[in-house]
Design an enzyme around this catalytic site. Structure first.
Site, PDB file in Angstrom:
ATOM      1  N   ASP A  20      18.579  13.961 -17.435  1.00 62.62           N
ATOM      2  CA  ASP A  20      17.893  15.234 -17.277  1.00 62.62           C
ATOM      3  C   ASP A  20      16.932  15.079 -16.081  1.00 62.62           C
ATOM      4  O   ASP A  20      16.677  13.956 -15.628  1.00 62.62           O
ATOM      5  CB  ASP A  20      17.118  15.536 -18.564  1.00 62.62           C
ATOM      6  CG  ASP A  20      16.159  16.677 -18.403  1.00 62.62           C
ATOM      7  OD1 ASP A  20      16.597  17.746 -17.954  1.00 62.62           O
ATOM      8  OD2 ASP A  20      14.954  16.501 -18.702  1.00 62.62           O
ATOM      9  N   ASP A  59      13.762  17.627 -15.098  1.00 62.80           N
ATOM     10  CA  ASP A  59      12.354  17.998 -15.302  1.00 62.80           C
ATOM     11  C   ASP A  59      11.796  17.367 -16.565  1.00 62.80           C
ATOM     12  O   ASP A  59      12.341  17.539 -17.655  1.00 62.80           O
ATOM     13  CB  ASP A  59      12.223  19.523 -15.358  1.00 62.80           C
ATOM     14  CG  ASP A  59      12.592  20.135 -14.027  1.00 62.80           C
ATOM     15  OD1 ASP A  59      12.016  19.713 -13.011  1.00 62.80           O
ATOM     16  OD2 ASP A  59      13.483  21.001 -13.996  1.00 62.80           O
TER      17      ASP A  59
HETATM   18  C1  XBP Z   1      13.789  22.270 -17.400  1.00 61.59           C
HETATM   19  C2  XBP Z   1      13.713  23.708 -17.197  1.00 61.59           C
HETATM   20  C3  XBP Z   1      13.756  24.296 -15.842  1.00 61.59           C
HETATM   21  C4  XBP Z   1      12.477  24.346 -15.041  1.00 61.59           C
HETATM   22  C5  XBP Z   1      12.530  25.490 -14.046  1.00 61.59           C
HETATM   23  O1  XBP Z   1      14.953  21.756 -16.840  1.00 61.59           O
HETATM   24  O2  XBP Z   1      13.704  24.426 -18.173  1.00 61.59           O
HETATM   25  O3  XBP Z   1      14.137  25.603 -16.064  1.00 61.59           O
HETATM   26  O4  XBP Z   1      11.387  24.535 -15.907  1.00 61.59           O
HETATM   27  O5  XBP Z   1      13.618  25.399 -13.242  1.00 61.59           O
HETATM   28  P1  XBP Z   1      15.554  20.299 -17.238  1.00 61.59           P
HETATM   29  P2  XBP Z   1      14.230  26.654 -12.413  1.00 61.59           P
HETATM   30  O6  XBP Z   1      16.886  20.601 -17.891  1.00 61.59           O
HETATM   31  O7  XBP Z   1      15.738  19.557 -15.937  1.00 61.59           O
HETATM   32  O8  XBP Z   1      14.610  19.620 -18.153  1.00 61.59           O
HETATM   33  O9  XBP Z   1      13.134  27.617 -12.123  1.00 61.59           O
HETATM   34  O10 XBP Z   1      14.799  26.013 -11.170  1.00 61.59           O
HETATM   35  O11 XBP Z   1      15.301  27.278 -13.279  1.00 61.59           O
HETATM   36 MG    MG Z   2      13.727  18.163 -19.266  1.00 62.59          MG
END
Ligand code: XBP
Ligand code: MG
Length: 282
Positions: free
Chosen positions: A32, A34
């Site tokens: 993953d 973020d």
């Molecule tokens: C976590 C998320 C993402 C970001 C925002 O992603 O929910 O939506 O918060 O990204 P991950 P965008 O699966 O990497 O944990 O604004 O680019 O959609």
């Molecule tokens: Mg995440």
């Protein structure tokens, strides 16, 4: 299965270690982004959303706490739509509301890329170390994220420079699937691209939607928590840790399978994946 079907039948129909052959060996790690590769939510995405709102004449401000609640809605566009539906539905009732939302999210993504490029978002402990070790050992690497590809690209470019393009063999990001986490679609998409069965992989995640997505795709999952997810119940995860750890700055195991050393390394991932395969077959 019918209720009176013999128990042996159930056993035979499940994959077993012997018949899976090579595929039970750990072949790929799927990360993953973020909250897992980088602590990008609170000081990256959240700040970018707020700046985009201000620049667009909206008086919306997502506090650290509010953003924690909004993380239950994955995907930036989806998050904005959800917030607007609750607090300012008039924005969604206009004829060009989808174009407005797309433009607002594009602006947010540009601001996010600037923040990342300015060095505001660090990789989490142990991430660069583990990726380097896995790459040198020939373990296949992939990404499964809800984040927009341009945002991911700026993060990889900032932290991995020339290696950014080649580090991950497969990148599943953003709208490549219609249903974002906690739906398993992004993980299934990555598995198809890699032509691998889920039990030959490990997923590394930080959140409940991420754990649900990977688990529903059949992939054993290691969790590294962060401030937003530290109190969540990650039942079903292979192991739950504070982070991946660095030499001299050990990771703490919070739940699940034990951590043998002070850091998560390839030997540890192999041990956990073997355990997961054994558990799946019993
Ligand atoms: C976590 C998320 C993402 C970001 C925002 O992603 O929910 O939506 O918060 O990204 P991950 P965008 O699966 O990497 O944990 O604004 O680019 O959609
Ligand atoms: Mg995440």
């Amino acid at each position: 299965m019918h209720a009176d079907q013999p128990a042996e039948r159930t056993m035979i129909s499940r994959p077993c270690t012997a018949t899976l052959g090579q595929s039970v060996v750990l072949q790929a790690a799927i990360f993953d982004v973020d909250g897992t590769l980088a602590g990008s939510e609170r000081d990256g995405h959240r700040v970018a959303f707020n700046r985009a709102f201000a620049q667009s004449g909206l008086d919306w401000e997502w506090s650290v706490a509010t953003y924690g609640e909004l993380l239950a809605v994955t995907g930036g566009k989806e998050r904005i739509r959800h917030f607007a539906a609750q607090h300012a539905p008039q924005w969604l009732q206009r004829p060009a509301s989808e174009a407005w939302l797309t433009g607002l999210h594009r602006l947010k993504s540009e601001i996010y890329a600037q923040l990342v490029g300015a060095g505001r978002i660090a990789l989490r402990p142990g991430v660069a170390r583990l990726l380097g070790e896995l790459r040198r050992a020939g373990v296949r690497l992939a990404i499964a994220t809800t984040t927009t590809p341009s945002s991911l690209h700026s993060l990889l470019l900032t932290h991995f420079g020339d290696q950014a393009e080649s580090l991950f063999e497969v990148i599943g990001a953003g709208d490549v699937v219609a249903d974002k986490k906690p739906a398993p679609d992004i993980y299934r998409w990555v598995l198809r691209q890699m032509n691998l069965p889920p039990q030959a992989c490990l997923a590394v995640e930080d959140s409940l939607p991420g754990l649900r997505a990977a688990t529903a795709a059949g992939i054993p999952t290691v969790i590294t928590v962060n401030a937003y997810s530290a109190d969540d119940d990650f039942a079903g995860a292979l192991s739950v840790l504070s982070d991946l750890g660095e030499p001299g700055a050990p990771a703490r195991r919070l739940a699940g399978a034990p951590l043998a050393g002070e850091c998560v390394d390839l030997a540890q991932l192999r041990l956990w994946q073997r355990k997961a395969v054994v558990d799946m077959n019993h």
